[in-house]
Design a protein around this motif. Structure first.
Motif, mmCIF file in Angstrom:
data_model
loop_
_atom_site.group_PDB
_atom_site.id
_atom_site.type_symbol
_atom_site.label_atom_id
_atom_site.label_comp_id
_atom_site.label_asym_id
_atom_site.label_seq_id
_atom_site.Cartn_x
_atom_site.Cartn_y
_atom_site.Cartn_z
ATOM 1 N N UNK A 1 0.835 -1.206 0.000
ATOM 2 C CA UNK A 1 0.000 0.000 0.000
ATOM 3 C C UNK A 1 0.865 1.248 0.000
ATOM 4 N N UNK A 2 0.261 2.360 -0.430
ATOM 5 C CA UNK A 2 0.938 3.642 -0.322
ATOM 6 C C UNK A 2 1.261 3.916 1.141
ATOM 7 N N UNK A 3 2.278 4.709 1.358
ATOM 8 C CA UNK A 3 2.606 5.102 2.729
ATOM 9 C C UNK A 3 2.997 6.569 2.744
ATOM 10 N N UNK A 4 2.891 7.179 3.912
ATOM 11 C CA UNK A 4 3.354 8.554 4.083
ATOM 12 C C UNK A 4 2.695 9.546 3.158
ATOM 13 N N UNK A 5 3.526 10.372 2.489
ATOM 14 C CA UNK A 5 3.036 11.467 1.644
ATOM 15 C C UNK A 5 2.196 10.949 0.479
ATOM 16 N N UNK A 6 2.605 9.825 -0.148
ATOM 17 C CA UNK A 6 1.848 9.301 -1.283
ATOM 18 C C UNK A 6 0.421 8.944 -0.883
ATOM 19 N N UNK A 7 0.274 8.317 0.263
ATOM 20 C CA UNK A 7 -1.068 7.938 0.720
ATOM 21 C C UNK A 7 -1.923 9.170 0.973
ATOM 22 N N UNK A 8 -1.323 10.193 1.576
ATOM 23 C CA UNK A 8 -2.069 11.423 1.844
ATOM 24 C C UNK A 8 -2.442 12.116 0.540
ATOM 25 N N UNK A 9 -1.485 12.185 -0.400
ATOM 26 C CA UNK A 9 -1.773 12.787 -1.707
ATOM 27 C C UNK A 9 -2.893 12.025 -2.412
ATOM 28 N N UNK A 10 -2.832 10.698 -2.315
ATOM 29 C CA UNK A 10 -3.842 9.855 -2.971
ATOM 30 C C UNK A 10 -5.230 10.139 -2.413
ATOM 31 N N UNK A 11 -5.360 10.130 -1.103
ATOM 32 C CA UNK A 11 -6.686 10.344 -0.511
ATOM 33 C C UNK A 11 -7.206 11.752 -0.790
ATOM 34 N N UNK A 12 -6.313 12.734 -0.813
ATOM 35 C CA UNK A 12 -6.730 14.105 -1.124
ATOM 36 C C UNK A 12 -7.208 14.215 -2.564
ATOM 37 N N UNK A 13 -6.515 13.541 -3.490
ATOM 38 C CA UNK A 13 -6.936 13.564 -4.889
ATOM 39 C C UNK A 13 -8.325 12.939 -5.050
ATOM 40 N N UNK A 14 -8.509 11.788 -4.427
ATOM 41 C CA UNK A 14 -9.788 11.080 -4.554
ATOM 42 C C UNK A 14 -10.943 11.909 -4.005
ATOM 43 N N UNK A 15 -10.709 12.558 -2.869
ATOM 44 C CA UNK A 15 -11.799 13.269 -2.199
ATOM 45 C C UNK A 15 -11.969 14.712 -2.662
ATOM 46 N N UNK A 16 -10.918 15.330 -3.185
ATOM 47 C CA UNK A 16 -11.050 16.723 -3.644
ATOM 48 C C UNK A 16 -11.263 16.808 -5.153
#
Length: 408
Positions: A1-16
């Motif tokens: 799974x993504x970790x750290x910054x990539x995971x945060x960037x991913x969730x922000x992209x999906x939700x924003x």
């Protein structure tokens, strides 16, 4: 799974960028149990963005397979009212909806095709009211993906670390390798918007597809059709992106004006079974014959679902130099593979692909040539030598694609 910054960037992209979640809004997530950590991360980010509530609907292919193997067909096809009502409630309550598409392409290969098709057809019919709302943008929705163990093995069978390889591939399609993924997505959407704008100005009556595999297909376009790109507007006036990744511009074919033959360019994974090397023959908008080297019965059951699955509901254009196509990876997942290739869809059209379509009745849409069905099944037709010619109402021809790529 993504970790750290990539995971945060991913969730922000999906939700924003994806569902464009608003403060005080509810969110539902459909997620494989194997990837529950992503549901956790999406839930955390959603609350940071001001969500009022987050609900998760877990998917489990092991349980599904056991049900298919042991339950009787008449039991499987009795779709519970609570499921139907819970889906329809999402629209009534103004929720956003995120679906994580990460299926094992061969999860149900041992399940009898007829039994599997009967279940999915029954489910599609039961949930038609909800799917109609989804396809007319009555709810903001987004389909995304992350690797699962069996899926990764299918994509990278010789790899020592298939999940890592698939994760890296998905990260690139999501533009997570850019310094500012949010900015990269905005620039990408602008490019797709320009292509859609050009096609809307041209207002072609037909598109003509040809390649060396034998595809020679004329696809009429619906009356008052609209070309759409990644960015759409929901009925509440808020923009969203339904698929991440996405590389397409798409519109509605005319259900009575499709003639010729089309050959598949990539395998199609449908409900845990694979269809490959298939051909469809059309006459006056309807499939009159078909063949498949693999998955013939699966294809047959799709085509015979209802009257609408004899025709097409979508035509989409993607150049061969899209990042997904250039990766050379066959994902065995329509979310990705359809964005590596021009594609068509058997079944229902998106009402939003005609002017004011979300306000028209089914009968009014039908008069414009828009197709209706309980199904919408995308399949890939783009090849490196594909040509696409637009034909205007006065017969003028304009080449749009040459050797598999945009030339406009």
């Amino acid at each position: 799974m993504f970790s750290g910054k990539e995971l945060k960037d991913y969730t922000k992209l999906v939700l924003s960028i994806g569902v464009n979640l608003q403060k005080g809004q509810g969110l539902e997530i459909a997620c494989p149990v194997e990837r529950r950590e992503l549901a956790h991360a999406l839930t955390q980010t959603a609350y940071e963005m001001g969500a009022k509530i987050v609900r998760v609907r877990w998917d489990d292919e092991v349980i599904d397979k056991l049900n298919f193997e042991n339950a009787q067909t008449d039991v499987l096809t009795k779709i519970p009212k609570w499921l139907v009502e819970s889906k329809e409630e999402l629209v009534k309550e103004g929720f956003c909806y995120v679906a994580i598409a990460a299926d094992n392409p061969q999860a149900f290969k041992s399940v009898p095709t007829k039994k599997l098709s009967s279940y999915y057809q029954a489910k599609s019919k039961a949930l038609k009211k909800f799917s109609d709302q989804v396809m007319s943008n009555g709810i903001r929705w987004c389909v995304v993906s992350v690797p699962t163990k069996e899926w990764a093995k299918q994509v990278f069978p010789k790899s020592r670390a298939p999940e890592k390889d698939l994760l890296n591939a998905i990260a690139k399609t999501m533009r997570l390798d850019h310094a500012d993924p949010l900015l990269a997505w905005k620039e990408h959407i602008n490019l797709l918007d320009k292509r859609a704008e050009y096609l809307n100005q041209m207002n072609f009556e037909y598109l003509h597809f040809k390649n060396s595999k034998g595809t020679d297909l004329k696809v009429g376009l619906a009356i008052d059709h609209l070309w759409l790109s990644a960015k759409e507007k929901a009925k509440d006036g808020i923009e969203f992106v339904a698929n991440m990744p996405t590389e397409e511009v798409f519109t509605a074919p005319h259900r009575l004006k499709i003639d010729g033959v089309v050959h598949s360019a990539l395998p199609l994974c449908e409900n845990g079974q694979i269809i490959d090397n298939f051909t469809l023959q059309f006459k006056k908008g309807k499939i009159v014959s078909f063949s498949a080297e693999k998955g013939y019965d699966v294809l047959k059951n799709i085509i015979e679902t209802d009257k609408g699955t004899l025709s097409l509901g979508e035509v989409a254009l993607i150049g061969k130099n899209s990042p997904i196509s250039k990766s050379g990876i066959l994902f065995y997942n329509t979310l990705f593979d359809e964005n590596a290739s021009c594609h068509l869809a058997i079944g229902k059209s998106y009402p939003t692909t005609v002017k004011n379509g979300d306000k028209l009745s089914t009968a009014e849409l039908k008069r414009k040539g828009v197709n209706d069905s309980v199904e919408h099944v995308d399949f890939m037709i783009g090849t490196p030598d594909l040509s696409v010619t637009g034909i205007s109402y006065d017969g003028k021809e304009t080449v749009i694609f040459k050797d598999g790529e945009w030339i406009i």
